[in-house]
Design a protein around this motif. Structure first.
Motif, PDB file in Angstrom:
ATOM      1  N   GLY A 163       0.717  -1.243  -0.098  1.00  0.00           N
ATOM      2  CA  GLY A 163      -0.053  -0.077  -0.143  1.00  0.00           C
ATOM      3  C   GLY A 163       0.731   1.158   0.162  1.00  0.00           C
ATOM      4  N   SER A 164       2.128   1.162   0.081  1.00  0.00           N
ATOM      5  CA  SER A 164       2.904   2.207   0.362  1.00  0.00           C
ATOM      6  C   SER A 164       4.311   1.973   0.703  1.00  0.00           C
ATOM      7  N   PHE A 165       5.511   2.749   0.319  1.00  0.00           N
ATOM      8  CA  PHE A 165       6.516   2.581   0.367  1.00  0.00           C
ATOM      9  C   PHE A 165       6.960   2.240   2.028  1.00  0.00           C
ATOM     10  N   GLY A 166       6.202   3.179   2.820  1.00  0.00           N
ATOM     11  CA  GLY A 166       6.574   3.252   4.429  1.00  0.00           C
ATOM     12  C   GLY A 166       6.133   1.770   4.838  1.00  0.00           C
ATOM     13  N   LYS A 167       4.828   1.353   4.359  1.00  0.00           N
ATOM     14  CA  LYS A 167       4.391   0.142   4.992  1.00  0.00           C
ATOM     15  C   LYS A 167       5.092  -1.016   4.259  1.00  0.00           C
ATOM     16  N   LEU A 168       5.661  -0.984   3.132  1.00  0.00           N
ATOM     17  CA  LEU A 168       6.679  -2.052   2.914  1.00  0.00           C
ATOM     18  C   LEU A 168       7.773  -2.204   3.627  1.00  0.00           C
ATOM     19  N   ILE A 169       8.176  -1.112   4.171  1.00  0.00           N
ATOM     20  CA  ILE A 169       9.445  -1.244   5.061  1.00  0.00           C
ATOM     21  C   ILE A 169       9.120  -1.742   6.487  1.00  0.00           C
ATOM     22  N   LYS A 170       8.117  -1.358   6.907  1.00  0.00           N
ATOM     23  CA  LYS A 170       7.512  -1.726   8.132  1.00  0.00           C
ATOM     24  C   LYS A 170       7.357  -3.386   7.984  1.00  0.00           C
ATOM     25  N   ASN A 171       6.734  -3.829   6.979  1.00  0.00           N
ATOM     26  CA  ASN A 171       6.434  -5.271   6.918  1.00  0.00           C
ATOM     27  C   ASN A 171       7.884  -6.097   6.494  1.00  0.00           C
ATOM     28  N   ALA A 172       8.775  -5.424   5.821  1.00  0.00           N
ATOM     29  CA  ALA A 172       9.979  -6.210   5.322  1.00  0.00           C
ATOM     30  C   ALA A 172      10.895  -6.523   6.359  1.00  0.00           C
ATOM     31  N   ILE A 173      10.835  -5.519   7.713  1.00  0.00           N
ATOM     32  CA  ILE A 173      11.710  -6.034   8.583  1.00  0.00           C
ATOM     33  C   ILE A 173      11.182  -7.393   9.414  1.00  0.00           C
ATOM     34  N   LYS A 174      10.127  -7.832   9.081  1.00  0.00           N
ATOM     35  CA  LYS A 174       9.506  -8.900   9.748  1.00  0.00           C
ATOM     36  C   LYS A 174       9.705 -10.066   8.826  1.00  0.00           C
ATOM     37  N   LYS A 225      15.473  -1.888   8.731  1.00  0.00           N
ATOM     38  CA  LYS A 225      15.547  -1.694  10.146  1.00  0.00           C
ATOM     39  C   LYS A 225      16.184  -0.213  10.406  1.00  0.00           C
ATOM     40  N   ASN A 226      17.336  -0.255   9.875  1.00  0.00           N
ATOM     41  CA  ASN A 226      18.155   1.115  10.209  1.00  0.00           C
ATOM     42  C   ASN A 226      17.233   2.374   9.901  1.00  0.00           C
ATOM     43  N   PHE A 227      16.561   2.032   8.791  1.00  0.00           N
ATOM     44  CA  PHE A 227      15.639   3.416   8.286  1.00  0.00           C
ATOM     45  C   PHE A 227      14.501   3.608   9.296  1.00  0.00           C
ATOM     46  N   MET A 228      13.952   2.383   9.603  1.00  0.00           N
ATOM     47  CA  MET A 228      12.933   2.611  10.698  1.00  0.00           C
ATOM     48  C   MET A 228      13.488   3.446  11.940  1.00  0.00           C
ATOM     49  N   HIS A 229      14.504   3.058  12.264  1.00  0.00           N
ATOM     50  CA  HIS A 229      15.091   3.490  13.575  1.00  0.00           C
ATOM     51  C   HIS A 229      15.249   4.799  13.460  1.00  0.00           C
ATOM     52  N   ASN A 230      15.870   5.266  12.294  1.00  0.00           N
ATOM     53  CA  ASN A 230      16.284   6.647  11.985  1.00  0.00           C
ATOM     54  C   ASN A 230      16.151   7.123  10.623  1.00  0.00           C
ATOM     55  N   PRO A 231      14.739   7.413  10.396  1.00  0.00           N
ATOM     56  CA  PRO A 231      14.618   7.918   8.833  1.00  0.00           C
ATOM     57  C   PRO A 231      15.511   8.850   8.608  1.00  0.00           C
ATOM     58  N   SER A 232      15.752   9.003   7.334  1.00  0.00           N
ATOM     59  CA  SER A 232      16.661  10.167   6.817  1.00  0.00           C
ATOM     60  C   SER A 232      16.949  10.020   5.237  1.00  0.00           C
ATOM     61  N   ASN A 233      17.016  11.533   4.828  1.00  0.00           N
ATOM     62  CA  ASN A 233      17.260  11.614   3.427  1.00  0.00           C
ATOM     63  C   ASN A 233      18.320  10.814   2.720  1.00  0.00           C
ATOM     64  N   GLU A 234      19.196  10.401   3.634  1.00  0.00           N
ATOM     65  CA  GLU A 234      20.486   9.784   3.272  1.00  0.00           C
ATOM     66  C   GLU A 234      20.165   8.408   2.684  1.00  0.00           C
ATOM     67  N   PHE A 235      19.227   7.888   3.158  1.00  0.00           N
ATOM     68  CA  PHE A 235      18.799   6.518   2.635  1.00  0.00           C
ATOM     69  C   PHE A 235      18.387   6.459   1.134  1.00  0.00           C
ATOM     70  N   PHE A 236      18.238   7.763   0.739  1.00  0.00           N
ATOM     71  CA  PHE A 236      17.583   7.755  -0.716  1.00  0.00           C
ATOM     72  C   PHE A 236      18.613   8.468  -1.731  1.00  0.00           C
ATOM     73  N   GLU A 237      19.995   8.739  -1.065  1.00  0.00           N
ATOM     74  CA  GLU A 237      20.865   9.174  -1.784  1.00  0.00           C
ATOM     75  C   GLU A 237      22.334   8.335  -2.143  1.00  0.00           C
ATOM     76  N   LEU A 238      22.495   8.065  -3.447  1.00  0.00           N
ATOM     77  CA  LEU A 238      23.531   7.252  -3.842  1.00  0.00           C
ATOM     78  C   LEU A 238      24.929   7.798  -3.477  1.00  0.00           C
ATOM     79  N   LYS A 239      25.644   6.899  -2.730  1.00  0.00           N
ATOM     80  CA  LYS A 239      26.816   7.425  -2.301  1.00  0.00           C
ATOM     81  C   LYS A 239      27.925   6.550  -3.120  1.00  0.00           C
ATOM     82  N   ARG A 240      29.000   7.329  -3.587  1.00  0.00           N
ATOM     83  CA  ARG A 240      30.005   6.825  -4.281  1.00  0.00           C
ATOM     84  C   ARG A 240      31.107   6.739  -3.471  1.00  0.00           C
ATOM     85  N   ILE A 241      32.060   5.553  -3.461  1.00  0.00           N
ATOM     86  CA  ILE A 241      33.112   5.253  -2.553  1.00  0.00           C
ATOM     87  C   ILE A 241      34.209   6.307  -2.607  1.00  0.00           C
TER      88      ILE A 241
END
Length: 281
Positions: free
Chosen positions: A62-73, A126-142
């Motif tokens: 039903g949404s991205f948020g609900k996908l994340i909430k269920n994925a941790i289980k 799980k990390n996103f649920m614990h501390n939601p942040s825009n950083e989880f949507f930013e592609l990081k180069r090494i």
């Protein structure tokens, strides 16, 4: 007869039928999340989530948020069956996550997903649920700073289709990791990144090994194999450790950098890239 290209048109129709404008934005979030965390793509060198799988999962929950909430289980073997067609699944296509294709009922759209990427998705969710942040949507180069202390290899890819080229690069990276471990080096973590060229990195805990090491043979009770071992290492003193025998041998290279220089010339790696270079020599 229909091939997968024909069926993809039906995939599009199903998504359009089940996703309004708001849902399409939720799907974009799911895809951005996976792309940023290197979980996006069903190619054999990625083994992540296909775009279609993420569309199904987001619509199902039903949404991205609900996908994340269920994925941790999620547990290994979790089944997502939107249209209730699990009975028709081709069991050879099972995996850590089973997402039944709503328009091709014997197909698991997540069949390419590896257990490693499945578990990584759950961990990052799980990390996103614990501390939601825009950083989880930013592609990081090494960066060079990220690789400080690592053994780094630059690989020049072959020419050809990305799936084939990427698979060979992945095999090269895994082969190097395997040989490092077999030699006795302890790897805390390793990974790779591929843009124009590829970079493999290995965080090796012990950069130097003792000159001498134990080379184990067969258990004492395996007399036939034991005799062959004695013959092969004639001239070396045979010692015993529990139920197995061993001889003491000397390493040609004790430092990881010297070992890597030799390893990168291995015949197995010749057809995996156009060139492999140890950085920071």
């Amino acid at each position: 007869a229909e091939n997968i290209t024909d069926v993809s048109q039906q995939h599009t129709k199903w998504v359009k039928k089940n996703a309004d404008k708001k849902m399409l934005n939720e799907i974009r979030l799911s895809k951005a999340f996976c792309k940023a965390n290197k979980l996006y793509g069903a190619e054999s060198y990625i083994k992540g989530f296909s775009g279609y799988t993420l569309e199904i999962l987001t619509i199902y929950y039903g949404s991205f948020g609900k996908l994340i909430k269920n994925a941790i289980k999620w547990k290994n073997g979790t089944i997502i069956d939107v249209e209730k067609h699990y009975e028709g699944l081709n069991q050879s296509k099972a995996g850590p996550l089973i997402v039944i294709d709503p328009v091709q009922h014997d197909r698991n759209t997540a069949a390419a997903l590896s257990e490693k990427k499945f578990n990584l998705f759950i961990e990052i969710a799980k990390n996103f649920m614990h501390n939601p942040s825009n950083e989880f949507f930013e592609l990081k180069r090494i960066t060079q700073e990220d690789l400080k202390g690592a053994v780094v290899v630059k690989a020049i890819p072959l020419s050809g289709k990305n799936d084939v080229v990427g698979s060979k690069l992945l095999k090269a990276m895994e082969f190097i990791a395997k040989r490092l471990k077999e030699e006795g080096y302890k790897i805390d973590s390793y990974d790779w990144e591929w843009d124009k060229n590829a970079i493999f990195w290995y965080f090796v805990k012990n950069k130097n090994l003792p000159k001498k090491y134990k080379h184990f043979g067969p258990p004492v009770k395996e007399e036939g194999h034991l005799e062959k071992f004695k013959e092969k290492y004639k001239g070396h003193k045979l010692k015993r450790d529990g139920s197995r025998v061993y001889v003491e041998l000397e390493r040609e290279h004790v430092s990881v950098m010297d070992f890597m220089k030799r390893l990168l010339r291995h015949s197995y790696l010749k057809d995996k890239a156009n060139g492999l270079k140890l950085l920071g020599e």
